[in-house]
Design an enzyme around this catalytic site. Structure first.
Site, PDB file in Angstrom:
ATOM      1  CG  ASP A 264      -9.216   3.429   1.141  1.00  0.00           C
ATOM      2  OD1 ASP A 264      -8.427   3.281   0.192  1.00  0.00           O
ATOM      3  OD2 ASP A 264      -8.875   3.394   2.330  1.00  0.00           O
TER       4      ASP A 264
ATOM      5  CG  ASP B 122      -1.992   0.951   1.253  1.00  0.00           C
ATOM      6  OD1 ASP B 122      -1.942   1.897   0.445  1.00  0.00           O
ATOM      7  OD2 ASP B 122      -2.900   0.813   2.074  1.00  0.00           O
TER       8      ASP B 122
END
Ligand code: GLA
Length: 399
Positions: free
Chosen positions: A225, A154
């Site tokens: 997200d 990430d």
């Protein structure tokens, strides 16, 4: 073999030929993995920073007991916040919520499931825990020693070292640094010799779908997200049009994890997420608490007829036909999946007309409704249906 002992980056520095071999080898490695979109569970959407070893074991238990494993869900993935400190030799250790990562991986494997973990190319992760910057090979080997089968990597933390990665100052240089960081970890994973599915998470910046496979990604997040609302899910899911070309066996567009069962949407809306993700086809990583899920959630996550659309071996991404939310996805054997979504904001759902010629059929076709689990017999020219508000009708058509 020298290719096994050099990361792609090192190879690229040494010689162009080695770099080409390395890319070919890496490509072969990643194509053998994730031949269909990965299916499993990830801790983040429900547990976020509170996740513990016990939660992950409970998820593995529930994945078996509920029938999810037998329906195809195999990865049990711990997201951010498992990390503790590095020791004096630089080895990463889990924090007190995860007393023994190898024992946890063994437990997951004992259930015939696979184990996934999370890190960042930066010094810190998104949640501020220890990242892999400067420890890539060491961490990859640690993961392999623990028995890790899946790594989500990430970007967040790389943004903290702005002297290196600063898209505002120099976007081209920043992009190169980011791509190299992803290639570097991929080289480190390959070097371990353990097949580890590589999940690139950098929210789609720099059109990752154009280069994600080159840096070894088996899947790459295409958006920011997701959250547990119809608006977030629909904006993300329906915006995937245009990326069809980049999805193929071994390499998938990833519009983020499932929210099914987390409580922010109704059953019709969750059926929309399951159907749309299957049409894309996206990784199916459940994000709910598997040990407390109700029957409605189970019936959505474990609709095997819809899962079969996601897992179709051709791996062709579905696309939208015309201005409405009518989607079509070619399947092996000449069949097609068709999804009619009611993505409207008004309260009265409108009928949607499916004309067979719009989805590439000339003559009559057999049809099956994949949520009603019902054969519809032969359709001749068209089919008109009114999906519920926020909901979907999903069909399998074949000649
Ligand atoms: C980012 C990712 C999420 C999750 C969190 C963890 O926001 O996109 O999926 O992994 O980090 O901190």
């Amino acid at each position: 073999m020298i290719r096994l002992h050099l990361s792609c980056l090192h190879a690229a520095v040494l010689s162009a030929t080695l770099a080409i071999q390395c890319v070919a080898f890496a490509g072969a490695q990643s194509t053998q993995m994730a031949e269909t979109p990965p299916m499993g569970w990830n801790s983040w959407n429900h547990f976020a920073g509170r996740v513990t070893d016990a939660d992950v074991r409970a998820a593995a238990d529930a994945m078996v007991a509920s029938g999810m494993r037998d329906a195809g869900y195999v990865y049990v993935n711990v997201d951010d916040t498992w990390q503790g400190q590095r020791d004096s030799k630089g080895y990463i250790h889990p924090n007190s919520r995860f007393p023994d990562m190898k024992a946890l991986a063994d437990y997951v494997h004992s259930k015939s499931l696979k184990f996934g973990i999370y890190s960042s190319p930066g010094p810190k992760t998104c949640a501020g825990f220890e990242g892999s910057y400067g420890h890539e090979e060491q961490d990859a080997q640690t993961y392999a020693d623990w028995g890790v089968d899946f790594l989500k990597y990430d970007l967040c933390g790389l943004r903290e070292i702005m002297h290196l990665y600063d898209p505002r100052q120099d976007p081209v240089r920043a992009s190169t640094i980011m791509r190299d960081a992803y290639a570097k970890m991929h080289g480190a994973l390959v070097k371990t010799g353990r097949p580890i599915v590589y999940s690139i998470c950098q929210y789609g910046v720099d059109n990752v779908w154009e280069w994600g496979a080159q840096v070894g990604g088996n899947l790459w997040r295409t958006t920011d997200d997701i959250s547990d609302s119809f608006r977030s899910m629909a904006l993300i899911g329906f915006s995937q049009t245009g990326l069809e070309h980049y999805a193929k066996p071994g390499h998938w567009n990833d519009p983020d994890m499932l929210e099914i069962g987390n409580g922010g949407m109704n059953a019709d809306e969750y059926r929309t997420q399951m159907s749309l993700w299957a049409m894309l086809p996206a990784p199916l990583l459940a994000g709910n608490d598997l040990s407390t899920m109700d029957d409605a959630t189970k019936s959505i996550l474990m609709n095997r007829e819809v899962i079969a659309i996601d897992q179709d071996r051709l791996g062709i991404q579905g696309s939208r036909v015309g201005p409405l939310q009518l989607w079509v996805k070619p399947l092996s054997g000449g069949a097609k999946a068709v999804a009619l979504f009611n993505f409207v904001t008004d309260d009265v759902p409108q009928p949607i007309l499916l004309r067979l010629k719009d989805v590439g059929f000339q003559g009559p076709v057999h049809a099956r409704d994949l949520w009603a689990h019902k054969d519809l017999g032969l359709l001749h020219d068209s089919y008109s249906v009114t999906p519920p508000k926020g909901g979907v009708v999903m069909l399998r058509l074949w000649e």
